[in-house]
Design a protein around this motif. Structure first.
Motif, PDB file in Angstrom:
ATOM      1  N   SER A   4       0.839  -1.189   0.000  1.00  0.00           N
ATOM      2  CA  SER A   4       0.000   0.000   0.000  1.00  0.00           C
ATOM      3  C   SER A   4       0.878   1.244   0.000  1.00  0.00           C
ATOM      4  O   SER A   4       2.057   1.190   0.307  1.00  0.00           O
ATOM      5  CB  SER A   4      -0.920   0.002   1.222  1.00  0.00           C
ATOM      6  OG  SER A   4      -0.176  -0.021   2.412  1.00  0.00           O
ATOM      7  N   GLU A  34      -5.504  -0.175   3.812  1.00  0.00           N
ATOM      8  CA  GLU A  34      -4.997  -1.446   4.323  1.00  0.00           C
ATOM      9  C   GLU A  34      -5.009  -1.317   5.836  1.00  0.00           C
ATOM     10  O   GLU A  34      -4.454  -0.360   6.386  1.00  0.00           O
ATOM     11  CB  GLU A  34      -3.574  -1.698   3.834  1.00  0.00           C
ATOM     12  CG  GLU A  34      -2.948  -2.931   4.435  1.00  0.00           C
ATOM     13  CD  GLU A  34      -1.498  -3.106   4.045  1.00  0.00           C
ATOM     14  OE1 GLU A  34      -0.935  -4.144   4.403  1.00  0.00           O
ATOM     15  OE2 GLU A  34      -0.910  -2.213   3.394  1.00  0.00           O
ATOM     16  N   ARG A  42      -5.188  -9.029   8.255  1.00  0.00           N
ATOM     17  CA  ARG A  42      -5.200  -7.925   7.285  1.00  0.00           C
ATOM     18  C   ARG A  42      -6.583  -7.807   6.664  1.00  0.00           C
ATOM     19  O   ARG A  42      -7.163  -8.804   6.227  1.00  0.00           O
ATOM     20  CB  ARG A  42      -4.159  -8.197   6.195  1.00  0.00           C
ATOM     21  CG  ARG A  42      -4.037  -7.099   5.177  1.00  0.00           C
ATOM     22  CD  ARG A  42      -2.953  -7.445   4.166  1.00  0.00           C
ATOM     23  NE  ARG A  42      -2.726  -6.342   3.261  1.00  0.00           N
ATOM     24  CZ  ARG A  42      -2.655  -6.469   1.952  1.00  0.00           C
ATOM     25  NH1 ARG A  42      -2.783  -7.652   1.379  1.00  0.00           N
ATOM     26  NH2 ARG A  42      -2.432  -5.417   1.195  1.00  0.00           N
TER      27      ARG A  42
END
Length: 47
Positions: A4, A34, A42
Motif C-alpha cells: 500500500s 490497508e 489484514r
C-alpha cells in the motif's frame, strides 16, 4: 499480496479496532485503506 501507499496527512491512524497501515486506493467513492485488527488479520476498509 500487494503493498500500500503511505497514509497522507489528515488520514486517520485508527478506525474502530483497526489500525491503518496505508492506502490501497482512492477514487470517486472514497478511500480504501490497508488495515489490521488486534490479532494481526489484514483487511481492507473503504470509507
Amino acid at each position: 499480496m500487494g503493498g500500500s501507499a503511505e497514509l497522507l496527512p489528515g488520514d486517520p491512524a485508527r478506525l474502530g479496532d483497526y489500525w491503518l497501515a496505508g492506502r490501497l486506493g482512492s477514487g470517486g467513492q472514497g478511500v480504501v485503506y490497508e488495515a489490521y485488527d488486534e490479532g494481526g488479520r489484514r483487511v481492507a476498509i473503504k470509507i
